[in-house]
Design a protein around this motif. Sequence first.
Motif, PDB file in Angstrom:
ATOM      1  N   PHE A 139       5.816  17.736 -19.271  1.00  0.00           N
ATOM      2  CA  PHE A 139       6.940  18.539 -18.901  1.00  0.00           C
ATOM      3  C   PHE A 139       6.589  20.116 -18.848  1.00  0.00           C
ATOM      4  O   PHE A 139       5.924  20.445 -19.673  1.00  0.00           O
ATOM      5  N   PRO A 145      13.223  18.894 -21.587  1.00  0.00           N
ATOM      6  CA  PRO A 145      12.872  18.727 -20.134  1.00  0.00           C
ATOM      7  C   PRO A 145      14.032  18.756 -19.008  1.00  0.00           C
ATOM      8  O   PRO A 145      14.915  18.243 -19.368  1.00  0.00           O
ATOM      9  N   GLU A 149      12.653  16.648 -13.714  1.00  0.00           N
ATOM     10  CA  GLU A 149      11.353  16.234 -14.276  1.00  0.00           C
ATOM     11  C   GLU A 149      11.214  14.783 -14.802  1.00  0.00           C
ATOM     12  O   GLU A 149      10.183  14.054 -14.586  1.00  0.00           O
ATOM     13  N   VAL A 150      12.111  14.535 -15.684  1.00  0.00           N
ATOM     14  CA  VAL A 150      12.092  13.206 -16.295  1.00  0.00           C
ATOM     15  C   VAL A 150      12.208  12.161 -15.267  1.00  0.00           C
ATOM     16  O   VAL A 150      11.697  10.966 -15.332  1.00  0.00           O
TER      17      VAL A 150
END
Length: 311
Positions: A139, A145, A149-150
Amino acid sequence: MMKRCSELYLDMLMILVMLGTPIAMFLSVMLKIYNRLFGSKSVKSIAGEIAVVTGGARGLGKLISIELAKQGCHIVIADIDLKQAEETANYLSDSYKVNAKAYKVDVSNYEEVVELNKNIIHDLGKATILVNNAGIMLFTDPSNPDWKEVQRMINVNLTANIWTNRVFLENMKEVGKGHIVAISSVAGITPFPFHPEYTSTKYAIRGLMQVLRIDLKMEEKFRNIKTTSVFPTFLNTNANILEMLKSSTFSKIAVAHDGEKVAKRIIQGILQNEEEISVPEIKLAFSKCTDLWPVEIFDRIVKRILLKEEK
């Protein structure tokens, strides 16, 4: 009464399984060592088959594509980066005299995967080898994060495998043969501390491939469709990964393996229909053994290895 007897039978069976597990694990390790040293070296031919490599534009995906091309496979480079994918495809065509074509695709999007398959069939034919290599590990801010993005990691590392397996498996069922490869990670067999999202996706891939393997074996007509799950540790194909490894405590217990050697090992596994591969080889057997350890002992050992405790 019958229900009670059935429950008692299951309890007894569970106890026997638990008691026999250490012996089974030992025999499993010995069998793996024996097969590596003295087992059959017979290999199948994949020359002329069409292989799809997701995330094949660079890194391990590119190296796997090269090794497949050396075997005479026609290669599909499926990647979000079309320019790099085209460069890789052109290199394969020029160097190994195989058909190689690049396609821009987000493999986490089901409709795009369906369209990709249609285009491949039109341009090259039905793909019978699928290498699910595309993945995200790091990340922008590992400690906190962004949720987008996760979600992107989950989509690429897990959801994409579900869609590509579903779509390309139909080709394999129609022609009666095929091979699906999942590039997981050692994080799929051993927890990767400080990276819960990444570890979760890789554990999920392990489960996905186990179910797929069993499902195919339950149908006699699909016996020529094989699966291989690959659990590599850190590779030297990604500069960001190397930097992370260098600056973290993981350098105490892991080294970066040569990507070219790992790619060759993966192709060897495909040719010999190996169902699970880990790099290093002993890691898979070791991780299965540690599943038998008491939780407290396992956690304490990991903590002592990774954390710099104050004296």
